[in-house]
Design an enzyme around this catalytic site. Sequence first.
Site, PDB file in Angstrom:
ATOM      1  N   ASP A 241     -35.051  -0.718  33.207  1.00 51.82           N
ATOM      2  CA  ASP A 241     -34.962  -1.550  32.018  1.00 51.82           C
ATOM      3  C   ASP A 241     -34.263  -2.848  32.412  1.00 51.82           C
ATOM      4  OD1 ASP A 241     -35.043  -1.974  29.113  1.00 51.82           O
ATOM      5  OD2 ASP A 241     -35.051   0.215  29.020  1.00 51.82           O
TER       6      ASP A 241
ATOM      7  N   ASP B  55     -36.627  -5.804  28.064  1.00 52.10           N
ATOM      8  CA  ASP B  55     -36.123  -5.679  26.703  1.00 52.10           C
ATOM      9  C   ASP B  55     -36.269  -6.992  25.926  1.00 52.10           C
ATOM     10  OD1 ASP B  55     -34.430  -3.710  25.063  1.00 52.10           O
ATOM     11  OD2 ASP B  55     -33.215  -5.526  24.914  1.00 52.10           O
TER      12      ASP B  55
ATOM     13  N   GLU C 275     -41.218  -5.822  26.369  1.00 53.27           N
ATOM     14  CA  GLU C 275     -41.048  -5.357  24.993  1.00 53.27           C
ATOM     15  C   GLU C 275     -41.031  -6.580  24.090  1.00 53.27           C
ATOM     16  OE1 GLU C 275     -38.016  -2.920  22.072  1.00 53.27           O
ATOM     17  OE2 GLU C 275     -37.370  -4.581  23.323  1.00 53.27           O
TER      18      GLU C 275
ATOM     19  N   HIS D 241     -37.040   5.410  22.447  1.00 52.80           N
ATOM     20  CA  HIS D 241     -35.675   5.680  21.998  1.00 52.80           C
ATOM     21  C   HIS D 241     -35.297   4.914  20.726  1.00 52.80           C
ATOM     22  CE1 HIS D 241     -35.662   1.951  24.151  1.00 52.80           C
ATOM     23  NE2 HIS D 241     -34.460   1.683  23.692  1.00 52.80           N
ATOM     24  N   ASP D 242     -36.175   4.048  20.249  1.00 53.12           N
ATOM     25  CA  ASP D 242     -35.903   3.286  19.026  1.00 53.12           C
ATOM     26  C   ASP D 242     -36.675   3.827  17.822  1.00 53.12           C
ATOM     27  OD1 ASP D 242     -34.288   1.489  20.418  1.00 53.12           O
ATOM     28  OD2 ASP D 242     -35.936   0.096  20.798  1.00 53.12           O
TER      29      ASP D 242
HETATM   30  O1  TEU Z   1     -35.127  -3.047  21.004  1.00 52.59           O
HETATM   31  C1  TEU Z   1     -35.492  -4.203  20.323  1.00 52.59           C
HETATM   32  C2  TEU Z   1     -35.783  -3.989  18.949  1.00 52.59           C
HETATM   33  O2  TEU Z   1     -36.564  -4.693  18.384  1.00 52.59           O
HETATM   34  C3  TEU Z   1     -35.084  -2.865  18.270  1.00 52.59           C
HETATM   35  O3  TEU Z   1     -33.716  -2.974  18.399  1.00 52.59           O
HETATM   36  C4  TEU Z   1     -35.406  -2.870  16.872  1.00 52.59           C
HETATM   37  O4  TEU Z   1     -34.878  -4.007  16.267  1.00 52.59           O
HETATM   38  C5  TEU Z   1     -34.839  -1.686  16.243  1.00 52.59           C
HETATM   39  O5  TEU Z   1     -35.065  -0.580  17.066  1.00 52.59           O
HETATM   40  C6  TEU Z   1     -35.501  -1.473  14.941  1.00 52.59           C
HETATM   41  O6  TEU Z   1     -35.123  -0.258  14.478  1.00 52.59           O
HETATM   42  C7  TEU Z   1     -34.540  -3.174  22.247  1.00 52.59           C
HETATM   43  C8  TEU Z   1     -34.081  -1.821  22.728  1.00 52.59           C
HETATM   44  O7  TEU Z   1     -35.193  -0.993  22.886  1.00 52.59           O
HETATM   45  C9  TEU Z   1     -33.071  -1.282  21.767  1.00 52.59           C
HETATM   46  O8  TEU Z   1     -32.679   0.016  22.092  1.00 52.59           O
HETATM   47  C10 TEU Z   1     -31.887  -2.220  21.783  1.00 52.59           C
HETATM   48  O9  TEU Z   1     -30.968  -1.817  20.813  1.00 52.59           O
HETATM   49  C11 TEU Z   1     -32.285  -3.658  21.524  1.00 52.59           C
HETATM   50  O10 TEU Z   1     -33.436  -4.070  22.234  1.00 52.59           O
HETATM   51  C12 TEU Z   1     -31.185  -4.583  21.953  1.00 52.59           C
HETATM   52  O11 TEU Z   1     -31.098  -4.587  23.346  1.00 52.59           O
END
Ligand code: TEU
Length: 606
Positions: A120, A228, A294, A366-367
């Site tokens: 990542d 990310d 992403e 994971h989100d």
């Molecule tokens: O996620 C980006 C993102 O868009 C998410 O945080 C989203 O806003 C959220 O999941 C909506 O529920 C990335 C990573 O995958 C995430 O784990 C991080 O928290 C975020 O960036 C910040 O680095």
Amino acid sequence: MAGGASATDSAPDSAGGAAEGSAADVWWRTAVVYQVYPRSFADGDGDGVGDLRGILAHLDHLSALGVDVLWLSPIYPSPQEDNGYDISDYQGVDPLFGTLDELDELIAALHARGMRLVLDLVVNHTSAAHPWFAASRSSVDDPRRDWYWWRPPRPGFEAGAPGAEPTNWRSFFSGPAWTLDEQTGEYYLHLFAAGQPDLNWENPRVREAVHAMMRWWLDRGVDGFRMDVINFISKDPTLPDGRAVPGPGGSIAPDGLGDGSASFICGPRIHEFLAEMHRAVFERRGRAFLTVGEMPGVTVDEARLFTDPGRCEVDMVFQFEHVGVDHGATKWEVRPLHLPALKAIMARWQAGLADAGWNSLYWSNHDQPRVVSRFGDDRTEYRAASAKGLATVLHLHRGTPYVYQGEELGMANHPFASIEDFRDVEALSHYRTALGLGEHPSAVLAAMRAVSRDNGRTPMQWDAGPNAGFSRPDVRPWIGVNPDHVTVNAAAQRDDPSSVFTHYRRLVELRHTQPVVSLGDFTMLLADDVQVYAFTRELDGVRLLVLANWSSTDADVEVPDGVAWADAELLLASGTSTEPKGPDADGRWRGGAWDAVVLRRPSVPA
Ligand code: TEU
């Protein structure tokens, strides 16, 4: 080329990472990626948190599944405010997860098994504990001041007064996207938590530092990066106020904050920055990489530019439209899934990247909440069938599929009972904000139970024993283990021919052995049907038909050209029927709850 890697390798001298070459010879077009969220995968040292030792001990699981790439969520030193997406040292391993030697060991072990490692890359922001930020915040004259976004209070406002933030932007984790630093009296920008200040990519030294760090990892043997929120790195430097976001019923959002995303989603210099990164990091390296950006808010048209091989930016992107399909004004307003809406999104992305560019395919990460609970049916009698049906649909699309740890077991959402059970910074800030705005705690908790990111972060379920085999029995894992692990776990599924795991294994194998699965054209059928997800794929005279009953009741539909499929070869079948099958002789498909079939036939000669 990764040592010992499989026959899917492109030529060793291919440039890789947004690689040149013909469509068929890019290795990741036939690959399947498996995401490991290290904190929740396997706890090797008994502190309740997953780690590299734990991953090393479970590589057989990945080999058995047959995946080609491991994408590892952040393992770098970090205060862990956002579980490692707040990095304080880009060139190390957090002791929580292990050591750099163990990471080297993981790279070697994966390569020996013919798999690759993708790390990542979190470079839209650092942790506030990163030495770059410590220097930047130390004084307005520090050489690193301009590495981040610093601004004085809004004209006419005292620093710290309500509304004094330089813009009205809301952070993704609730509250203003600006925090005042008392020492210099200025605010810094953080699109996420206050502990995640945004880097200023306008500054060429920032870009050079990131490129050097990336090259350092590639030199260690890493095979690419998942980047990310990489489409946020270019911001409109004037940082204008965003539009106030209407709340339910058109009311202006009660916190008075606005949506700044027009100024940073695919901002003015994003293509320039990614092309520059490709040149500085990946070009002329003599081996093949994988880069996936992403990109929340990315459109199909932008994605085609990002992933057009001729432009050398990234190989593929994660788009967000399909995982927003059940959101209301915010993700916390959960709507029931309307299947035609999901199909329309998927079809548009398939068509939009058919001639240039490439899709990545995912239901989970994971989100996201667990897909079997979100789009399937996690009740005992439907869980396995719906998990398999969802997997069949996703893995038969054109693109590179991503499997998120536990998805291959049909892991479900967690029955979170109270606010004490949640760990995620996003969920906890949302809870505080929502209660502050007068929402009822039980309603807020109900939404969190359905959509919180913590659902995807409970420990991997290895076996039916204490702690699901994630941690030693005497240890308390950092987040609760799902009680359903007594029936839903890897040990029970690995050798069971009817398990969700075995079904995923077959899907991976289909992608590796059937070129039509990885490369064939895609045509959506029955776009308006609210129950059945149906499509065809075609390559060099071979056609596939995929039919999936996306519901817990029987389906009966007329399949376009269905008669021609009546005697087709059944490649894969799953569901609640004793023997799920393709269309009948009358061209209709009668499928039991969550039945899914993949049929193959040579196309009828013209
Ligand atoms: O996620 C980006 C993102 O868009 C998410 O945080 C989203 O806003 C959220 O999941 C909506 O529920 C990335 C990573 O995958 C995430 O784990 C991080 O928290 C975020 O960036 C910040 O680095």
